[in-house]
Design an enzyme around this catalytic site. Structure first.
Site, PDB file in Angstrom:
ATOM      1  N   HIS A 107       3.590  -2.172   3.218  1.00 26.53           N
ATOM      2  CA  HIS A 107       3.586  -0.797   2.711  1.00 26.53           C
ATOM      3  C   HIS A 107       4.930  -0.522   2.048  1.00 26.53           C
ATOM      4  O   HIS A 107       5.977  -0.893   2.598  1.00 26.53           O
ATOM      5  CB  HIS A 107       3.349   0.205   3.850  1.00 26.53           C
ATOM      6  CG  HIS A 107       2.042   0.017   4.546  1.00 26.53           C
ATOM      7  ND1 HIS A 107       1.859  -0.949   5.521  1.00 26.53           N
ATOM      8  CD2 HIS A 107       0.855   0.648   4.395  1.00 26.53           C
ATOM      9  CE1 HIS A 107       0.599  -0.890   5.945  1.00 26.53           C
ATOM     10  NE2 HIS A 107      -0.026   0.066   5.279  1.00 26.53           N
TER      11      HIS A 107
ATOM     12  N   ASP B 112       0.813  -1.212   0.000  1.00 30.06           N
ATOM     13  CA  ASP B 112       0.000   0.000   0.000  1.00 30.06           C
ATOM     14  C   ASP B 112       0.849   1.266   0.000  1.00 30.06           C
ATOM     15  O   ASP B 112       2.006   1.267   0.451  1.00 30.06           O
ATOM     16  CB  ASP B 112      -0.893   0.049   1.241  1.00 30.06           C
ATOM     17  CG  ASP B 112      -2.074  -0.897   1.149  1.00 30.06           C
ATOM     18  OD1 ASP B 112      -2.123  -1.708   0.208  1.00 30.06           O
ATOM     19  OD2 ASP B 112      -2.945  -0.830   2.041  1.00 30.06           O
TER      20      ASP B 112
END
Length: 275
Positions: free
Chosen positions: A240, A95
């Site tokens: 992430h 992400d």
């Protein structure tokens, strides 16, 4: 900032728990822990997309080539969190990127082991790093929509939510070669408007099963342990590749991937079939 993060995460967890009650089969429960990120610093004009490779001509997310524009989907009431399929197959997702300091290293590791992953990108980051989206397309990865500015969508109007999502899809299409088929809400905070807009735009909401909590920078070994302990058929792993120092994530992925491959796990991307 920490207090605000606790509030956001608590709200996201409550949303995930509520959504779990109505799930079946592919649907479980979940919440997003993606941290809010500052806007990218001013930089050079984003480079144009690379020439499409053979991967762009192959169906990446189904048995048949996807249509030029995503078809409307059914309105869901909770995000998809587990992948169906046979064998020890897992999904890796990242992400908040792409980030030129970390994403290329992750892509290098994935390429080394011939693994495909899913990147949920933010429009403001994608706009400055279109070359990285082009590389993702060239190397067979899936790019999903993670909004433009990473807001808490449940606090926005329907029009504001649409703007966040549509503007990001526009950038993805220009750099990646097709509009996204998958969406992940920042902080895991979905509501009725988000689900309805996802369906209208032809995107499925995808959350996760295993949270590495790498945004807390807990240490490389901790990230590795969480992923390896959570490894199981059908799970979706959350990482992430932007939003802070992601060097721990880079090192963790580099370490645990060969281990899990040796244990018989396989990695793929989310799949949708078209008729």
């Amino acid at each position: 900032m920490l207090t605000r993060r606790r509030v956001l995460l608590a709200g996201a967890a409550a949303l995930g728990a509520a959504g779990a009650a109505g799930t079946a089969g592919l649907l479980l429960s979940g919440s997003s822990h993606s941290p809010a990120r500052p806007a990218p610093a001013a930089g050079p004009q984003a480079r144009s997309a690379l020439k499409p490779s053979a991967y762009r001509l192959r169906p990446l997310t189904g048995d048949a080539a996807p249509p030029a524009q995503p078809l409307p989907t059914k309105v869901r009431h909770a995000p998809i969190l587990r992948m169906s399929g046979r064998g020890n197959t897992m999904l890796l997702t990242f992400d908040d990127g792409p980030n030129p300091d970390y994403t290329p290293h992750i892509l290098d590791t994935l390429a080394k082991y011939d693994i495909r992953a899913t990147f949920f990108v933010c429009g403001e980051m994608a706009d400055w790093n279109r070359n990285l989206l082009a590389r993702m397309a060239d190397e067979g990865h899936v790019v999903g929509n993670h909004t433009w500015t990473h807001p808490l969508l449940t606090q926005l109007s329907r029009g504001e939510i649409r703007d966040e999502i549509e503007s990001t899809s526009d950038v993805i299409e220009k750099a990646y070669g097709q509009r996204p088929l998958w969406f992940r809400a920042p902080y895991g905070a979905w509501n009725r408007d988000v689900f309805q807009l996802n369906a209208e735009m032809g995107m499925e909401p995808l959350a996760w099963t295993v949270d590495s909590f790498d945004w807390t920078t807990p240490g490389t070994s901790t990230i590795i342990r969480r992923v390896e302990h959570g490894a199981a058929p059908g799970v979706v792993v959350l990482h992430h590749d932007a939003g802070g120092d992601r060097s721990q994530t880079v090192r963790a992925v580099r370490t645990y991937l060969p281990r899990l491959l040796d244990e018989g796990y396989h990695f793929t991307v989310p799949r949708r079939k078209y008729t």
